[in-house]
Design a protein around this motif. Structure first.
Motif, mmCIF file in Angstrom:
data_model
loop_
_atom_site.group_PDB
_atom_site.id
_atom_site.type_symbol
_atom_site.label_atom_id
_atom_site.label_comp_id
_atom_site.label_asym_id
_atom_site.label_seq_id
_atom_site.Cartn_x
_atom_site.Cartn_y
_atom_site.Cartn_z
ATOM 1 N N GLU A 44 0.846 -1.199 0.000
ATOM 2 C CA GLU A 44 0.000 0.000 0.000
ATOM 3 C C GLU A 44 0.878 1.244 0.000
ATOM 4 O OE1 GLU A 44 -3.991 0.791 2.280
ATOM 5 O OE2 GLU A 44 -2.338 1.434 3.558
ATOM 6 N N ASP A 45 0.724 2.045 -1.031
ATOM 7 C CA ASP A 45 1.443 3.321 -1.089
ATOM 8 C C ASP A 45 0.947 4.120 -2.275
ATOM 9 O OD1 ASP A 45 3.349 5.275 -0.334
ATOM 10 O OD2 ASP A 45 4.676 3.693 0.356
ATOM 11 N N ASP A 108 -3.214 -5.765 -9.198
ATOM 12 C CA ASP A 108 -2.897 -4.333 -9.213
ATOM 13 C C ASP A 108 -4.132 -3.496 -8.893
ATOM 14 O OD1 ASP A 108 -0.913 -2.497 -9.339
ATOM 15 O OD2 ASP A 108 -0.591 -2.614 -11.493
ATOM 16 N N GLU A 109 -3.996 -2.597 -7.918
ATOM 17 C CA GLU A 109 -5.086 -1.715 -7.476
ATOM 18 C C GLU A 109 -6.327 -2.535 -7.117
ATOM 19 O OE1 GLU A 109 -4.762 2.557 -9.304
ATOM 20 O OE2 GLU A 109 -4.851 1.129 -10.954
ATOM 21 N N ILE A 110 -6.138 -3.476 -6.213
ATOM 22 C CA ILE A 110 -7.180 -4.434 -5.841
ATOM 23 C C ILE A 110 -8.429 -3.751 -5.296
ATOM 24 C CG2 ILE A 110 -6.234 -4.791 -3.519
ATOM 25 C CD1 ILE A 110 -7.097 -7.730 -3.762
ATOM 26 N N ASN A 111 -8.273 -2.593 -4.679
ATOM 27 C CA ASN A 111 -9.438 -1.935 -4.080
ATOM 28 C C ASN A 111 -10.291 -1.186 -5.103
ATOM 29 O OD1 ASN A 111 -7.286 -0.122 -4.380
ATOM 30 N ND2 ASN A 111 -8.012 1.207 -2.735
ATOM 31 N N ARG A 112 -9.958 -1.276 -6.382
ATOM 32 C CA ARG A 112 -10.811 -0.671 -7.418
ATOM 33 C C ARG A 112 -11.904 -1.628 -7.889
ATOM 34 N NH1 ARG A 112 -9.923 4.132 -9.068
ATOM 35 N NH2 ARG A 112 -7.941 5.174 -8.743
ATOM 36 N N ALA A 113 -11.761 -2.914 -7.571
ATOM 37 C CA ALA A 113 -12.779 -3.889 -7.962
ATOM 38 C C ALA A 113 -13.907 -3.900 -6.938
ATOM 39 C CB ALA A 113 -12.157 -5.275 -8.080
ATOM 40 N N VAL A 146 0.548 -10.867 -4.763
ATOM 41 C CA VAL A 146 1.020 -9.534 -4.387
ATOM 42 C C VAL A 146 -0.052 -8.560 -4.843
ATOM 43 C CG1 VAL A 146 2.808 -7.783 -4.606
ATOM 44 C CG2 VAL A 146 3.424 -10.188 -4.705
ATOM 45 N N ALA A 147 -0.736 -7.935 -3.896
ATOM 46 C CA ALA A 147 -1.792 -6.976 -4.229
ATOM 47 C C ALA A 147 -1.298 -5.568 -3.925
ATOM 48 C CB ALA A 147 -3.057 -7.278 -3.429
ATOM 49 N N THR A 148 -1.720 -4.613 -4.732
ATOM 50 C CA THR A 148 -1.337 -3.224 -4.498
ATOM 51 C C THR A 148 -2.591 -2.376 -4.364
ATOM 52 O OG1 THR A 148 -1.291 -2.482 -6.822
ATOM 53 C CG2 THR A 148 0.685 -3.572 -5.973
ATOM 54 N N GLN A 149 -2.468 -1.300 -3.597
ATOM 55 C CA GLN A 149 -3.566 -0.332 -3.527
ATOM 56 C C GLN A 149 -3.014 1.032 -3.141
ATOM 57 O OE1 GLN A 149 -6.527 -1.600 -0.683
ATOM 58 N NE2 GLN A 149 -5.336 -0.987 1.079
ATOM 59 N N GLN A 171 1.160 -6.532 5.427
ATOM 60 C CA GLN A 171 0.865 -5.287 4.713
ATOM 61 C C GLN A 171 2.118 -4.422 4.792
ATOM 62 O OE1 GLN A 171 -2.523 -3.035 6.026
ATOM 63 N NE2 GLN A 171 -2.105 -1.325 4.659
ATOM 64 N N LEU A 172 2.631 -4.031 3.629
ATOM 65 C CA LEU A 172 3.881 -3.282 3.573
ATOM 66 C C LEU A 172 3.683 -1.958 2.837
ATOM 67 C CD1 LEU A 172 6.267 -6.201 2.477
ATOM 68 C CD2 LEU A 172 5.784 -5.431 4.804
#
Length: 316
Positions: A44-45, A108-113, A146-149, A171-172
């Motif tokens: 997350e960044d 990638d950008e998992i919280n957009r789904a 590896v998920a990013t948000q 969570q990094l």
């Protein structure tokens, strides 16, 4: 396999990633810890800090299948898992595998789904399998997400529910580079992309062997009680409406074994617990009236770590 051989393999991956990623040794080390522990990571960044580049560097350093999914609001669960379609030539329904059938999956950008699409990852992250139309398909090991948000932008996003967050081992945060590191990034990327030159340093089978060997790392009974006391404290603090679950306890245990192995030890020490408690546990704590407030959860964990008595034993 010996501890020294296992450490050498892990160091090879770390050096390979270091040829691309500048100044993020701790993040890389924690990512490798999660991989060897068999867990998933949420990066997350803000955009542009190298989250996707880090995931791709890891995938290229290990000779395994890599898939990337760009999460968007119109993404469907079948776009991830795959679906059954009617093959007119063969006259029957055939299953077409989705991108989740890989070894390293970049979400990638998992919280957009939408939540419905996000939940399609729950089964594969926990049980390493996918069920489509009543039929279950096993995912080939190793399997690692590896998920990013982006924590800043909230428009058009759907926060990950507690059940989803709990399935991430860590969570990094990448964080912005220091000035000297940013100058080094310019120097490294000014003529070419170093990612394209990265070659696998270990095979998928060697990684699976490393993950299996990791379970042999010793955790002294006193340290096990120390871990449980920390977890129990998160459940008994009035500031937290929900503490760490038993899944979180086991995640910390697996991470500690992998972290000790990365440092060439066959046993875990208390310093390992203090190093990993926040990245492994903080995102699992729900704060009273604040929900998933990472900063408040980190403050709570720091207070717990300073108050719980550290055992002193011969850890070997």
């Amino acid at each position: 396999m010996t501890v020294e051989q296992a450490q050498d393999k892990a160091e090879q991956i770390k050096r390979s990633i270091g040829r691309v990623i500048v100044g993020k040794e701790r993040v890389t080390e924690l990512l490798l810890t999660a991989v060897i522990a068999g867990g998933h990571v949420l990066l997350e960044d803000v955009p542009g800090t190298g989250k996707t580049m880090l995931a791709k560097s890891l995938a290229r350093s290990v000779g395994v299948k890599f898939s990337r999914i760009q999460f968007t609001p119109d993404l469907l669960p079948s776009d991830i898992t795959g679906l059954n379609y009617y093959n007119q030539k063969e006259g029957e329904f055939v299953f077409r595998e989705g991108p989740v059938f890989s070894n390293i999956l970049l979400a990638d950008e998992i919280n957009r789904a939408t939540p419905r699409t996000q939940s399609s990852l729950l089964e594969c992250m926990e049980e390493k399998q996918i069920t489509v139309d009543g039929k279950t398909y096993r995912l080939a090991p190793p399997f690692f997400v590896v998920a990013t948000q982006n924590p800043i932008e909230t428009a058009g996003t759907f926060p990950l529910p507690e059940a989803q967050m709990d399935r991430f081992l860590m969570q990094l945060s990448m964080e912005l580079p220091a000035m000297e590191d940013e100058l080094a990034i310019i120097e490294r990327f000014i003529k070419e992309n170093p990612l394209e030159a990265v070659e696998p340093v270990i095979t998928g089978d060697e990684l699976v062997e490393l993950m299996s060997f990791c379970k042999e790392i010793v955790i002294h009974p006193s340290l096990r009680r120390y871990i449980v006391e920390i977890v129990e404290a998160t459940r008994n603090k009035s500031a937290a409406s929900m503490g760490v679950s038993p899944r979180g306890t086991l995640a910390l245990v697996r991470a500690l074994q992998a972290y000790a192995l990365l440092h060439g030890r066959s046993y875990v020490v208390p310093e390992d617990v203090k190093e990993l408690a926040i990245p492994v546990l903080a995102h699992r704590i729900i704060m009273q009236g604040l929900g998933q407030d990472r900063e408040a959860a980190v403050d709570l964990l720091n207070k717990i770590l300073s108050s719980v008595a550290v055992p002193s034993e011969d850890w070997k």
